[in-house]
Design a protein around this motif. Structure first.
Motif, PDB file in Angstrom:
ATOM      1  N   GLU A   1       0.835  -1.194   0.000  1.00 38.83           N
ATOM      2  CA  GLU A   1       0.000   0.000   0.000  1.00 38.83           C
ATOM      3  C   GLU A   1       0.876   1.252   0.000  1.00 38.83           C
ATOM      4  O   GLU A   1       1.884   1.327   0.706  1.00 38.83           O
ATOM      5  CB  GLU A   1      -0.913   0.009   1.222  1.00 38.83           C
ATOM      6  CG  GLU A   1      -1.940  -1.115   1.249  1.00 38.83           C
ATOM      7  CD  GLU A   1      -2.847  -1.007   2.462  1.00 38.83           C
ATOM      8  OE1 GLU A   1      -2.733   0.001   3.207  1.00 38.83           O
ATOM      9  OE2 GLU A   1      -3.653  -1.933   2.666  1.00 38.83           O
ATOM     10  N   ARG A   2       0.467   2.240  -0.773  1.00 42.35           N
ATOM     11  CA  ARG A   2       1.201   3.500  -0.822  1.00 42.35           C
ATOM     12  C   ARG A   2       1.161   4.182   0.537  1.00 42.35           C
ATOM     13  O   ARG A   2       0.128   4.187   1.215  1.00 42.35           O
ATOM     14  CB  ARG A   2       0.602   4.440  -1.873  1.00 42.35           C
ATOM     15  CG  ARG A   2       0.789   3.968  -3.297  1.00 42.35           C
ATOM     16  CD  ARG A   2       0.165   4.926  -4.284  1.00 42.35           C
ATOM     17  NE  ARG A   2       0.816   6.223  -4.252  1.00 42.35           N
ATOM     18  CZ  ARG A   2       1.902   6.545  -4.950  1.00 42.35           C
ATOM     19  NH1 ARG A   2       2.465   5.645  -5.734  1.00 42.35           N
ATOM     20  NH2 ARG A   2       2.427   7.752  -4.889  1.00 42.35           N
ATOM     21  N   VAL A   3       2.295   4.773   0.944  1.00 43.65           N
ATOM     22  CA  VAL A   3       2.297   5.532   2.192  1.00 43.65           C
ATOM     23  C   VAL A   3       1.665   6.897   1.937  1.00 43.65           C
ATOM     24  O   VAL A   3       1.858   7.485   0.874  1.00 43.65           O
ATOM     25  CB  VAL A   3       3.722   5.708   2.758  1.00 43.65           C
ATOM     26  CG1 VAL A   3       4.267   4.385   3.257  1.00 43.65           C
ATOM     27  CG2 VAL A   3       4.666   6.301   1.723  1.00 43.65           C
ATOM     28  N   PRO A   4       0.897   7.410   2.905  1.00 46.78           N
ATOM     29  CA  PRO A   4       0.259   8.716   2.697  1.00 46.78           C
ATOM     30  C   PRO A   4       1.270   9.850   2.763  1.00 46.78           C
ATOM     31  O   PRO A   4       2.349   9.716   3.353  1.00 46.78           O
ATOM     32  CB  PRO A   4      -0.741   8.799   3.859  1.00 46.78           C
ATOM     33  CG  PRO A   4      -0.190   7.892   4.913  1.00 46.78           C
ATOM     34  CD  PRO A   4       0.511   6.794   4.186  1.00 46.78           C
ATOM     35  N   THR A   5       0.893  10.954   2.188  1.00 46.60           N
ATOM     36  CA  THR A   5       1.776  12.125   2.152  1.00 46.60           C
ATOM     37  C   THR A   5       2.154  12.581   3.554  1.00 46.60           C
ATOM     38  O   THR A   5       3.297  12.977   3.801  1.00 46.60           O
ATOM     39  CB  THR A   5       1.101  13.272   1.396  1.00 46.60           C
ATOM     40  OG1 THR A   5       0.818  12.833   0.054  1.00 46.60           O
ATOM     41  CG2 THR A   5       1.988  14.498   1.339  1.00 46.60           C
ATOM     42  N   ARG A   6       1.196  12.515   4.478  1.00 42.63           N
ATOM     43  CA  ARG A   6       1.477  12.996   5.839  1.00 42.63           C
ATOM     44  C   ARG A   6       2.595  12.180   6.502  1.00 42.63           C
ATOM     45  O   ARG A   6       3.384  12.715   7.288  1.00 42.63           O
ATOM     46  CB  ARG A   6       0.208  12.970   6.689  1.00 42.63           C
ATOM     47  CG  ARG A   6      -0.371  11.595   6.954  1.00 42.63           C
ATOM     48  CD  ARG A   6      -1.637  11.677   7.807  1.00 42.63           C
ATOM     49  NE  ARG A   6      -2.192  10.361   8.076  1.00 42.63           N
ATOM     50  CZ  ARG A   6      -3.000   9.704   7.263  1.00 42.63           C
ATOM     51  NH1 ARG A   6      -3.347  10.257   6.101  1.00 42.63           N
ATOM     52  NH2 ARG A   6      -3.458   8.509   7.582  1.00 42.63           N
ATOM     53  N   TRP A   7       2.684  10.873   6.181  1.00 41.38           N
ATOM     54  CA  TRP A   7       3.759  10.060   6.746  1.00 41.38           C
ATOM     55  C   TRP A   7       5.099  10.468   6.146  1.00 41.38           C
ATOM     56  O   TRP A   7       6.097  10.592   6.859  1.00 41.38           O
ATOM     57  CB  TRP A   7       3.488   8.580   6.477  1.00 41.38           C
ATOM     58  CG  TRP A   7       4.559   7.671   7.027  1.00 41.38           C
ATOM     59  CD1 TRP A   7       4.654   7.189   8.300  1.00 41.38           C
ATOM     60  CD2 TRP A   7       5.699   7.152   6.327  1.00 41.38           C
ATOM     61  NE1 TRP A   7       5.772   6.406   8.442  1.00 41.38           N
ATOM     62  CE2 TRP A   7       6.431   6.359   7.242  1.00 41.38           C
ATOM     63  CE3 TRP A   7       6.149   7.280   5.017  1.00 41.38           C
ATOM     64  CZ2 TRP A   7       7.596   5.705   6.877  1.00 41.38           C
ATOM     65  CZ3 TRP A   7       7.324   6.624   4.657  1.00 41.38           C
ATOM     66  CH2 TRP A   7       8.035   5.839   5.586  1.00 41.38           C
ATOM     67  N   THR A   8       5.140  10.668   4.829  1.00 37.14           N
ATOM     68  CA  THR A   8       6.385  11.082   4.174  1.00 37.14           C
ATOM     69  C   THR A   8       6.867  12.414   4.728  1.00 37.14           C
ATOM     70  O   THR A   8       8.060  12.592   4.997  1.00 37.14           O
ATOM     71  CB  THR A   8       6.174  11.189   2.656  1.00 37.14           C
ATOM     72  OG1 THR A   8       5.704   9.932   2.151  1.00 37.14           O
ATOM     73  CG2 THR A   8       7.462  11.571   1.950  1.00 37.14           C
ATOM     74  N   VAL A   9       5.934  13.357   4.917  1.00 37.08           N
ATOM     75  CA  VAL A   9       6.306  14.659   5.478  1.00 37.08           C
ATOM     76  C   VAL A   9       6.813  14.496   6.897  1.00 37.08           C
ATOM     77  O   VAL A   9       7.856  15.063   7.285  1.00 37.08           O
ATOM     78  CB  VAL A   9       5.102  15.627   5.433  1.00 37.08           C
ATOM     79  CG1 VAL A   9       5.430  16.904   6.198  1.00 37.08           C
ATOM     80  CG2 VAL A   9       4.721  15.944   3.994  1.00 37.08           C
ATOM     81  N   ALA A  10       6.105  13.698   7.706  1.00 38.84           N
ATOM     82  CA  ALA A  10       6.474  13.559   9.116  1.00 38.84           C
ATOM     83  C   ALA A  10       7.835  12.888   9.286  1.00 38.84           C
ATOM     84  O   ALA A  10       8.658  13.330  10.101  1.00 38.84           O
ATOM     85  CB  ALA A  10       5.394  12.767   9.860  1.00 38.84           C
TER      86      ALA A  10
ATOM     87  N   GLN B   1       7.631   0.357   5.438  1.00 37.18           N
ATOM     88  CA  GLN B   1       6.343   0.986   5.162  1.00 37.18           C
ATOM     89  C   GLN B   1       6.106   1.318   3.690  1.00 37.18           C
ATOM     90  O   GLN B   1       4.972   1.258   3.222  1.00 37.18           O
ATOM     91  CB  GLN B   1       6.235   2.286   5.979  1.00 37.18           C
ATOM     92  CG  GLN B   1       6.362   2.103   7.486  1.00 37.18           C
ATOM     93  CD  GLN B   1       5.201   1.322   8.078  1.00 37.18           C
ATOM     94  OE1 GLN B   1       4.066   1.471   7.647  1.00 37.18           O
ATOM     95  NE2 GLN B   1       5.491   0.482   9.060  1.00 37.18           N
ATOM     96  N   ALA B   2       7.140   1.721   2.968  1.00 37.22           N
ATOM     97  CA  ALA B   2       6.954   2.234   1.610  1.00 37.22           C
ATOM     98  C   ALA B   2       7.168   1.121   0.580  1.00 37.22           C
ATOM     99  O   ALA B   2       8.181   0.415   0.629  1.00 37.22           O
ATOM    100  CB  ALA B   2       7.927   3.380   1.332  1.00 37.22           C
ATOM    101  N   PRO B   3       6.264   0.966  -0.371  1.00 34.18           N
ATOM    102  CA  PRO B   3       6.469  -0.010  -1.444  1.00 34.18           C
ATOM    103  C   PRO B   3       7.588   0.449  -2.374  1.00 34.18           C
ATOM    104  O   PRO B   3       7.995   1.613  -2.372  1.00 34.18           O
ATOM    105  CB  PRO B   3       5.115  -0.030  -2.167  1.00 34.18           C
ATOM    106  CG  PRO B   3       4.525   1.314  -1.886  1.00 34.18           C
ATOM    107  CD  PRO B   3       4.992   1.696  -0.514  1.00 34.18           C
ATOM    108  N   HIS B   4       8.078  -0.478  -3.188  1.00 34.64           N
ATOM    109  CA  HIS B   4       9.213  -0.185  -4.069  1.00 34.64           C
ATOM    110  C   HIS B   4       8.960   1.045  -4.936  1.00 34.64           C
ATOM    111  O   HIS B   4       9.861   1.853  -5.161  1.00 34.64           O
ATOM    112  CB  HIS B   4       9.503  -1.392  -4.967  1.00 34.64           C
ATOM    113  CG  HIS B   4      10.099  -2.554  -4.242  1.00 34.64           C
ATOM    114  ND1 HIS B   4      11.421  -2.615  -3.870  1.00 34.64           N
ATOM    115  CD2 HIS B   4       9.539  -3.708  -3.787  1.00 34.64           C
ATOM    116  CE1 HIS B   4      11.665  -3.750  -3.242  1.00 34.64           C
ATOM    117  NE2 HIS B   4      10.536  -4.430  -3.162  1.00 34.64           N
TER     118      HIS B   4
END
Length: 408
Positions: free
Chosen positions: A13-22, A142-145
């Motif tokens: 599953e794609r990680v949400p933008t808020r996780w990438t920012v955090a 957490q992040a897919p390839h």
């Protein structure tokens, strides 16, 4: 608590933008807490505590800290691999690292002598590496390839900004104690949003790998792609470290620039600016094309071209151009090579430890660079040969990426 499936499964599953920012902001906190002391505060403190031996004091403290950094990253990565807390296996070490790093910085702020300063900085290095190991390992957790180049790009942006923010906070605070306190506050505030998201996967006790000190040696014979990835990163970082170690003296003695201190700052700012232009774009484009090796090859050759420019055009204009070119190449390399590395890890159960071993390829060149550079500058051809050697390391690291077979 957000459990994203089995802890050892490959994420889909794609990680949400808020996780990438955090996670990027948390990484910014780590690098701010590192580089505020490294760029400004430790040197001032060494001068204050040992005015007649400041160079030796700073070298002792920085060298001991680097040794703890090399040990701490794989060690805490391995510990996080085996953590079965209900809060996840990475977040507890993120919190512990942030709090421990803050405590070490607080001890530095009140250190009465060089001995306490040394102990405090080793604590900072150890605990911030615990946090950094947990953050780095969270990406393949957490992040897919198809998102790792993009996430790696944002982490690269955070690292670059961390050098600037850390130096700025330390310089603007108006004193040693205030500088360390500013770094502490920034570290804790930057970590909080990531921790409060509580996005981590819980490791079941039955899946916990046994502890084995021999596991820190990853056989390149059994895992050749991992071995080649480690070697390529080591060679490119070694070339970069050699290029930087005598940059001040290069401007002073070869370029004859009238303000070498200011010149280093200008070149660093140019490098950071062009790096920010490519670090995110390179990672995103790599994700979309599903290719990594060609980006690492081209970016490594661009880095090598910057070193050749310094060797052949020892002027201020040449140095400015080389700094810009170096940033363009290293920006792409930073994000894409990180994504590539997450795709050659030998086992999901050891992601943290294995990425810690990879990070030795970042730290070890900083130790080796002065030993390699000194005899070249003094006896073996001077700066032209030095920067051609840097270029050779860059080319070798770039070409050898095609020995990796499991990644396109």
């Amino acid at each position: 608590m957000t459990a994203t499936g089995t802890a050892l499964a490959e994420p889909v599953e794609r990680v949400p933008t808020r996780w990438t920012v955090a996670i990027s902001v948390a990484n910014l906190g780590v690098f701010t807490a590192w580089f505020g002391p490294l760029q400004v505060l430790l040197a001032k403190q060494a001068e204050s505590l040992a005015p007649h031996g400041k160079e030796a004091a700073l070298g002792l403290v920085a060298g001991a800290g680097a040794a703890f950094s090399m040990i701490g990253n794989p060690l805490f990565g391995a510990l996080s691999d085996r953590t079965t807390s209900r809060f996840g296996r990475r977040l507890p070490w993120t919190v512990a690292g942030a709090l421990g790093g803050a405590a070490g910085l607080a001890l530095l702020a009140v250190a009465p002598n060089v001995a306490v300063m040394l102990v405090a900085w080793c604590v900072v290095q150890l605990m911030l590496n615990a946090m950094f190991a947990a953050i780095t390992a969270a990406v393949p957790d957490q992040a897919p390839h198809r998102q790792r180049g993009m996430v790696g790009g944002w982490l690269g942006v955070a690292q670059t900004l961390g050098v600037v923010v850390g130096s700025g906070l330390a310089a603007a605070a108006g004193g040693l104690v205030a500088g360390y306190l500013a770094c502490i506050v920034f570290l804790l505030l930057a970590t909080a949003p990531y921790v409060l998201l509580r996005r981590d996967s819980v490791l079941a006790a039955r899946d916990r790998p046994p502890w084995d000190w021999r596991a820190f040696w990853i056989s390149p014979r059994r895992h050749p792609d991992f071995g080649w990835a480690w070697l390529t990163r080591f060679l490119i970082n070694l070339g970069n470290a050699i290029a930087v170690v005598y940059l001040l003296f290069f401007l002073q003695d070869r370029v004859h620039y009238p303000d070498p201190d200011g010149g280093v700052f200008v070149l660093t700012a140019i490098y950071a600016g062009t790096l920010l232009l490519t670090v995110l774009a390179g990672g995103i484009l790599s994700d979309r094309l599903g290719r990594r090796r060609i980006f690492v090859l081209v970016s490594g050759l661009v880095v090598a071209a910057a070193a050749v420019l310094l060797a052949l055009v020892p002027t201020w204009t040449g140095a400015v151009t080389a700094a810009a070119v170096l940033g363009l190449g290293f920006g792409v390399y930073t994000s894409v090579d990180f994504a590539l590395l997450t795709e050659v890890l030998p086992a999901a159960a050891d992601r943290g430890k294995d990425l810690g071993v990879i990070n030795i390829a970042n730290a070890l060149p900083q130790v080796l660079a002065p030993a390699i550079a000194a005899p070249i500058v003094t006896n073996l051809g001077g700066y032209p040969v030095l920067y051609l050697v840097c270029a050779a390391f860059g080319v070798a690291g770039s070409v050898l990426v095609y020995r990796i077979r499991s990644v396109r």
